[in-house]
Design an enzyme around this catalytic site. Structure first.
Site, PDB file in Angstrom:
ATOM      1  N   ARG A   1       1.037  -0.764  -0.526  1.00 28.82           N
ATOM      2  CA  ARG A   1      -0.100   0.190   0.178  1.00 28.82           C
ATOM      3  C   ARG A   1       1.122   0.950  -0.182  1.00 28.82           C
ATOM      4  NH1 ARG A   1      -2.355  -3.444   4.002  1.00 28.82           N
ATOM      5  NH2 ARG A   1      -3.562  -4.367   3.255  1.00 28.82           N
TER       6      ARG A   1
ATOM      7  N   LYS B   1      -1.556  -2.590   7.862  1.00 31.60           N
ATOM      8  CA  LYS B   1      -2.961  -2.371   8.659  1.00 31.60           C
ATOM      9  C   LYS B   1      -2.710  -2.454   9.915  1.00 31.60           C
ATOM     10  CE  LYS B   1      -6.476  -1.698   4.783  1.00 31.60           C
ATOM     11  NZ  LYS B   1      -7.540  -0.952   4.695  1.00 31.60           N
TER      12      LYS B   1
ATOM     13  N   HIS C   1      -2.485   2.137  -5.691  1.00 27.57           N
ATOM     14  CA  HIS C   1      -3.439   1.284  -5.423  1.00 27.57           C
ATOM     15  C   HIS C   1      -3.668   0.421  -6.918  1.00 27.57           C
ATOM     16  CE1 HIS C   1      -5.006  -0.624  -2.262  1.00 27.57           C
ATOM     17  NE2 HIS C   1      -6.440  -1.298  -3.070  1.00 27.57           N
TER      18      HIS C   1
ATOM     19  N   ARG D   1      -0.633  -1.828  -7.378  1.00 28.47           N
ATOM     20  CA  ARG D   1      -0.818  -2.664  -6.503  1.00 28.47           C
ATOM     21  C   ARG D   1      -1.630  -3.832  -7.129  1.00 28.47           C
ATOM     22  NH1 ARG D   1      -1.076  -4.585  -1.222  1.00 28.47           N
ATOM     23  NH2 ARG D   1      -3.471  -5.218  -0.102  1.00 28.47           N
TER      24      ARG D   1
ATOM     25  N   HIS E   1      -4.245  -9.430   2.914  1.00 32.20           N
ATOM     26  CA  HIS E   1      -5.077  -9.198   3.128  1.00 32.20           C
ATOM     27  C   HIS E   1      -6.028 -10.211   4.337  1.00 32.20           C
ATOM     28  CE1 HIS E   1      -6.319  -7.987  -1.400  1.00 32.20           C
ATOM     29  NE2 HIS E   1      -6.568  -7.199  -0.811  1.00 32.20           N
TER      30      HIS E   1
ATOM     31  N   TYR F   1      -9.030 -10.797  -8.095  1.00 33.02           N
ATOM     32  CA  TYR F   1      -8.549 -10.918  -9.110  1.00 33.02           C
ATOM     33  C   TYR F   1      -8.309 -12.132 -10.390  1.00 33.02           C
ATOM     34  CZ  TYR F   1      -6.191  -6.935  -6.102  1.00 33.02           C
ATOM     35  OH  TYR F   1      -5.926  -6.047  -5.924  1.00 33.02           O
TER      36      TYR F   1
END
Length: 323
Positions: A152, A176, A257, A260, A283, A292
């Site tokens: 990120r 995160k 992004h 990414r 994730h 994806y």
């Protein structure tokens, strides 16, 4: 906003940051959403303790009338839900008025991405962009690291320089909620990192870069003036725009992004395991990564319909990635 609402929101945000481990950007989004709700309530002679299911639904209808996207309205409802749940747990309320409210949902769109040729053009253009040698070395390092790792943008610009010493083959990324993960570096990314570190470490004491690394900003791989001490996300976004233009890629299609997404899509095209991609992206849920596979399915379908000798022109559908 009343003083009581202000104190309640601050208490909630402090708890999210300290106890739930929410990322800084998530906490900031909660704060913005709840302040907006509190101001709307004040305009109607109400405050946060007055919330009922009907009042929350009226607020969401107000957001809809403003023309806010479904994603924004879904996020605002999520913020309200987190707050009312917290209020119930803290004993501020005896019920949770938001628990049964159905959200607007999110539009199901495939993530925007770039082709390998487009990314390659940007990787080639980056080392030639910049007023000084240090700018050019930094720019090349930034984009090589981003595409090599799928980080990120907030993770990229806040990399500590100490974690990048010694020609590492892997980088430790803090994502995160403070969760850490290891990501491997490609050879081009390692070379770009080594070149930037050499340039950074040998900057003249009186140069802008030299003065930055002599101060508190010196702890970051990409130091910059400002309170954070490292390059802001917005600055990198503008830089990426310039790199896209130099590479002949439509800048409206390029964001950090999107790169990414390109990292993940190109890995999947190359046969990478979906769970490995989930780990690399950081994730928490495999379902987030599975989007994806839909990108890949769409690309394979386009390939067949456009190039198979028996494909009919009317079979070809417009792209869903909304590039």
């Amino acid at each position: 906003m009343s003083h009581a609402d202000h104190r309640a929101i601050l208490a909630f945000l402090d708890a999210q940051a300290a106890e739930s481990g929410a990322a800084q950007n998530t906490v900031l989004a909660y704060g913005r959403d709840l302040r907006d709700l509190s101001e709307w309530l004040a305009d109607h002679g109400l405050a946060l303790p007055d919330l009922t299911r009907e009042i929350i639904e009226d607020y969401l209808a107000h957001c809809d009338a403003l023309g806010l996207s479904r994603a924004t309205r879904a996020r605002r409802l999520s913020s309200v839900r987190q707050f009312t749940r917290f209020a119930l747990e803290e004993g501020w309320r005896e019920d949770d008025p938001a628990i049964r409210i159905a959200g607007p949902g999110r539009a199901k769109r495939l993530p925007k991405t770039l082709s390998r040729d487009e990314v390659e053009a940007m990787l080639i253009a980056a080392p030639d962009l910049g007023r000084t040698e240090s700018d050019r070395k930094r720019n090349a390092c930034l984009i090589e690291l981003l595409y090599a790792t799928g980080m990120r943008v907030s993770e990229l610009v806040s990399l500590p320089v100490a974690s990048c010493r010694g020609d590492p083959q892997m980088l430790l990324i803090r994502g995160k909620g403070g969760k850490e993960r290891m990501v491997p570096l490609t050879d081009p990314a390692r070379r770009a990192l080594s070149d930037w570190l050499h340039c950074r470490d040998n900057a003249h004491d009186k140069s802008p870069l030299g003065r930055l690394i002599a101060g508190s900003a010196g702890r970051w791989l990409f130091p910059a003036p400002g309170r954070a001490g490292h390059m802001p996300r917005q600055s990198f976004g503008r830089l990426l725009n310039d790199i896209a233009i130099a590479a002949g890629v439509d800048p409206s299609r390029v964001t950090p992004h999107v790169l990414r997404h390109a990292f993940a899509t190109h890995l999947l095209e190359g046969g990478a395991d979906l769970r490995a991609i989930q780990t690399l992206l950081g994730h928490a849920d495999l379902g987030t990564t599975e989007i994806y596979t839909h990108v890949l399915d769409h690309r394979m379908r386009e390939l067949v319909l456009n190039h198979h000798p028996l494909a009919r022109p009317e079979d070809v559908q417009p792209p869903e990635t909304n590039r």
